[in-house]
Design an enzyme around this catalytic site. Sequence first.
Site, PDB file in Angstrom:
ATOM      1  N   ARG A   8       0.834  -1.211   0.000  1.00 45.09           N
ATOM      2  CA  ARG A   8       0.000   0.000   0.000  1.00 45.09           C
ATOM      3  C   ARG A   8       0.870   1.262   0.000  1.00 45.09           C
ATOM      4  O   ARG A   8       0.491   2.287  -0.551  1.00 45.09           O
ATOM      5  CB  ARG A   8      -0.970   0.000   1.188  1.00 45.09           C
ATOM      6  N   GLU A  56     -18.653   3.846   0.216  1.00 46.43           N
ATOM      7  CA  GLU A  56     -17.898   3.194  -0.859  1.00 46.43           C
ATOM      8  C   GLU A  56     -18.723   3.022  -2.124  1.00 46.43           C
ATOM      9  O   GLU A  56     -18.187   3.084  -3.237  1.00 46.43           O
ATOM     10  CB  GLU A  56     -17.380   1.827  -0.385  1.00 46.43           C
TER      11      GLU A  56
END
Lengths: 313, 270
Positions: A8, A56
Amino acid sequence: MSKKIATREAYGEALLQLGRENPDIVALDADLAKSTKSYDFGKTFPERFFDMGVAEQNMIGTAAGLAAAGKIPFCSSFAIFASGRAFEQVRNSVAYTRLNVKIGASHAGITVGEDGGSHASVEDIAIMRVLPNMTVFVPADAVETVGAVRAAAAIDGPVYIRLGRSAVPVLHKEGFQFEPGKAVVLREGKDATIVATGIMVAAALEAAEQLESKGIRIGVLDVHTIKPIDVEAIVNAARKTGAVVTAEEHSIIGGLGGAVAEVLAEHCPIPLKRVGIPDQFGESGAPAELLEKNGMTPRHLIAAIEEIITKKG
Amino acid sequence: MGEIDELQKKAREIRKHIIKMLGEAGSGHPGGSLSAADIVAALYFHEMRLDPDRPEWPERDRFILSKGHAAPVLYAALAERGFFPVEELMTLRKLGSRLQGHPDMRKLPGVEMSTGSLGQGLSAANGMALAGRLDERNYRVYVMLGDGELDEGMVWEAAMAAAHYKLDNLAAFVDHNGFQIDGPIAEVMSPEPVSDKWRAFGWHVININGHDIGQILGALAEAKNIKGKPTMIVAETIKGKGVSFMENQVGWHGVAPKPDEVQRALAELG
């Protein structure tokens, strides 16, 4: 293998660099920018960064609209929410429409660790790879991650990039060429092949090294692209070594193990063993403890190899 | 003939196409297509900046039919506007047709977003509005939601975001016809008070009769002058509007007319 970087982290840096190179790159996050590492992009290009809050589904839908108007949106969230909470938005607004939306899905798998089973995505590879038009990348290290992000931006269509929370060894040298859909032969083998993806590639290399000292020669195939799967590389490795162990930080149902089983069953039926998370959810714990408990360490891979070799014809 | 008369005539043509194409298809959604016909006619034949010869023109205005099951009203308007031949309307829902059961942007020119799964159109519209602002283009984005569609949680995520990002280049309609598949919205799942909800979410709200062309044009003009917030036009409509035996009949939500019913409906529409 001394240096360790979370994928990440590499994603965040690659996204920022892409932003510098291409003004059409925009980024969206769902209130997790500091964790998904899209934060630096947002700080550098505030006018091209949209925090959508804890929403989301709307993030994915908004990205679809941005893409339809010519932008290249990267949506970042945890894998569980990006692929799960927003599944039907990914399916209908992004994959069905073949829109140019990229999904950076971090904190995937059980190495999300202490947050536990509600956050440990063990099914995202399966539900993303079943979608028509979707490309699925699972980079093994920071170098592959940079390659995956750049490849995603170059592809005209939806891409899912699976990323991890924890720092993992850097396996590839700078200058490594990431080719979408092309598995990487990290080690040639004779007796069996470990077909691995994501953080399990490092474990596969370690297992292969240890077996070498016992005189067992194990190939390691790094499958950073789950879809489209590299049928040729998998079949070649299977023909050469006669047995395959798959290794992934994902349920053994439907992910890399499922994809490889499909390939081998149709093209080269040989003994296969899938190493990954058994058919169960994650739980809280340190990442190393969870890998141990789920049977996903180099030691477990060695046991799987020793078992599969006895089944060879 | 004045412009309002012209638009009423277009709406009537659109309604006739809806009836004919649904009759030919043998399935589909007449009620919510007919209720939206006047608004869609006003958008495609008055309000929107479009060029049917250049469906991808970057400066075009965009319309998203979030209530994608009303596809026939969109298809009829696009055909009348010249995006594809009117005869093609009769291929609706047939194998190989560009006129899918729900709109498919990859198949049919003029369709800005594939819809059909309810609740997703406003988010896409927000994205287009954000992109227009980033690119300093002055196109406007329009979107139509159903009142039953307001049940979807994602609508309210998008409502919050449009106001947060001050999307004044976006105007939405609720086709407030009072019915969803299982019955009257008041009985199935009431979204009321609809206007207060949008106002509370930070939108400029205009209430109109969705079959009054003058009111529709007035609301669209007002929306253009609202700065710093998106506009929601809550349009009171009649499900099945224009065909007496379909009006306010929930049974006509998703059932196509049979040949004799097609003839009766067309006779009424003139």
